[in-house]
Design a protein around this motif. Structure first.
Motif: not given
Lengths: 324, 324
Positions: A217-223
């Motif tokens: 389970w991994s996620e990425a967002y603009q800061m």
């Protein structure tokens, strides 16, 4: 030793190969100002990096996944690009080859081999970084640097010194033991990667590496987007990885906010920001920060996979070349 | 009954409110061709929807999270927009108010209230859909429809019949029991939402709703991107939700591929594609499919939250208005 770890460690020599590839075509190819970038998966995130570098250097870059260009292009602001840059490590991905037919403009292929892609394109930037790993590792860094040099040369910016950049990659790879220790010490059950601007595609690539290698389970967002709903998932079992080049007070507040939710924070950047963990990146041009950050997040995903008993060399359900 | 469920069920009346809001400003505002959209979280995904609708109708739309416009705009291809459309349900989000100062161009505020946003903007499209739910539900659908009508009117396309669109929303809400049954029957431990073009931001919003309400592992990708690494996480514990407007053979192959990994597939669209579950959406203009798909994914997130023992009215760590 896993092939994947060997390939991650090759980032410094990838920079050397990248420079060689750049030298080979720098007199033949001058990049125009308006460029559309396409790729799939890791290559799509790389295409976002290249589009951002294009914009930062005074051109106009836009990135699309291959399949969106093929089937949904009416929804995107594609503004008469002068060049299509198509990216595929193997040069054999079905979608990238098909997507090249959508626009009747000049094409440049960015790939590791003489391949269907390099033959189909008008120009080819072939970065000689074949990989035994199923997932893209040091070739991602090398492709980025080779193309970045070509962009700088084409747009009249001085190119970077490849020895210095190779040294930058070598420097962060020396943190391998520290990164392994984080994974050994903190058995996090999900991870959120955050980055702004040129570091957002790096966060996305980190998220993908974690999924591919560690089935995790991994996620990425603009800061700062993460505060708008997404942060609800962060608790005492979460690692938040902040990729920060130019920190200001909001970054420190964000670290505190996550710590208030009992998550642990790893900062990859110049300053530690009172985070739980810190991998220092020296002061370099902001376009070089991805070169430093990528090996860090690749090592983190690799060691998490090993910790979870996965074989990073043989990720579940995945093939090295994606075909239809 | 949870306030959130009540708000989700208001989509049909949201369409009526949206039409009223549109009628109020249609003579005052004519949208230009080149528009930049900003928002945070759900409002960012809504801004992506609006940018895509702009492109599909012959304009040029581009969407950015507020903080990226504020702190990293040099990395994006922002091409002399004539109008900035700023979106915030409350109209009080710190970032959206600050981001409005970045560009010295005309601004339109899209919000549910007379608010700091509506006062600061040159024009305001105020859609009277206040919500008791912390998360955005029917107001998202209503904002989309109100602005879509304004786009169509401005660009010389016939506007949609609001009664028919309201009926479309009512029709999908009748599937509530079926959606609840999926959640009751299949205790999935992660969910992947897929959509191409205008349905990609809907997939992103679905992913966010699931995280906000159910504190749950959820993902979103452009339809065919998922095969490039991300699909490794899908197994017998996974639900894959495919939002499909114009199916072709690749969609059916993708359903089979996920079923081969023992995942279950829910198709939201005209055809079932031999998926495990199917919520039928009638044949409508492709720009109206989001109106049909949004209540479906909101209900799915709501019932998953309830199943997991969460209170969707009071999501962990979240506030209704995000301030700095």
């Amino acid at each position: 030793m896993h092939a994947t770890l060997k390939e991650i460690r090759k980032a410094p020599e990838g920079i050397v190969k990248a420079q060689e590839a750049f030298e080979l075509i720098k007199n033949e190819v001058k990049l125009p100002k308006n460029i559309l970038y396409i790729g799939c998966g890791s290559s799509h995130f790389l295409s976002q990096l290249l589009a951002m570098a294009t914009n930062a250097l005074g051109g106009k870059g836009f990135a699309l996944p291959c399949s969106e260009l093929m089937y949904s292009k009416e929804y995107y602001a594609i503004d008469s690009p002068e060049l299509l840059v198509a990216i595929s490590r193997s040069g054999e991905t079905t979608e990238v080859l098909k997507a090249m037919d959508v626009l009747n403009i000049k094409k440049l292929g960015l790939t590791a081999y003489e391949s269907s892609l390099s033959k189909k394109a008008d120009y080819a930037l072939i970065v000689n970084t074949p990989e035994d790993s199923v997932v893209m590792t040091h070739s991602f860094v090398a492709f980025y640097f080779a193309y970045l040099q070509l962009l700088r040369e084409s747009y009249g910016h001085p190119t970077f010194n490849p020895e210095e950049v190779s040294e930058l990659a070598r420097g962060v790879l020396e943190k391998e033991e520290y990164i392994k220790d984080i994974v050994d010490e903190f058995d996090f059950s999900n991870v959120i990667f955050l980055g702004s601007g040129i570091l957002y595609p790096v966060a996305l690539e980190a998220m993908l590496k974690m999924k591919e290698m560690a089935i995790f389970w991994s996620e990425a967002y603009q800061m700062f987007e993460v505060r708008h709903g997404f942060k609800s998932i962060a608790d005492e079992n979460s690692l938040v990885v902040m990729l920060v080049n130019d920190p200001f007070d909001w970054h420190e507040k964000l670290v505190k906010e996550f710590q208030g939710q009992e998550a642990k924070v790893l900062v990859v950047g110049k300053e530690s920001l009172n985070a739980n963990y810190h991998v220092e990146v020296p002061q370099v041009d902001s376009l070089l920060v991805p070169v430093a950050a990528l090996p860090v997040i690749q090592l983190l995903a690799y060691y998490k996979a090993v910790k979870r008993g996965m074989n990073p060399d043989n990720p579940r359900f995945l093939d090295k070349v994606v075909r239809w």
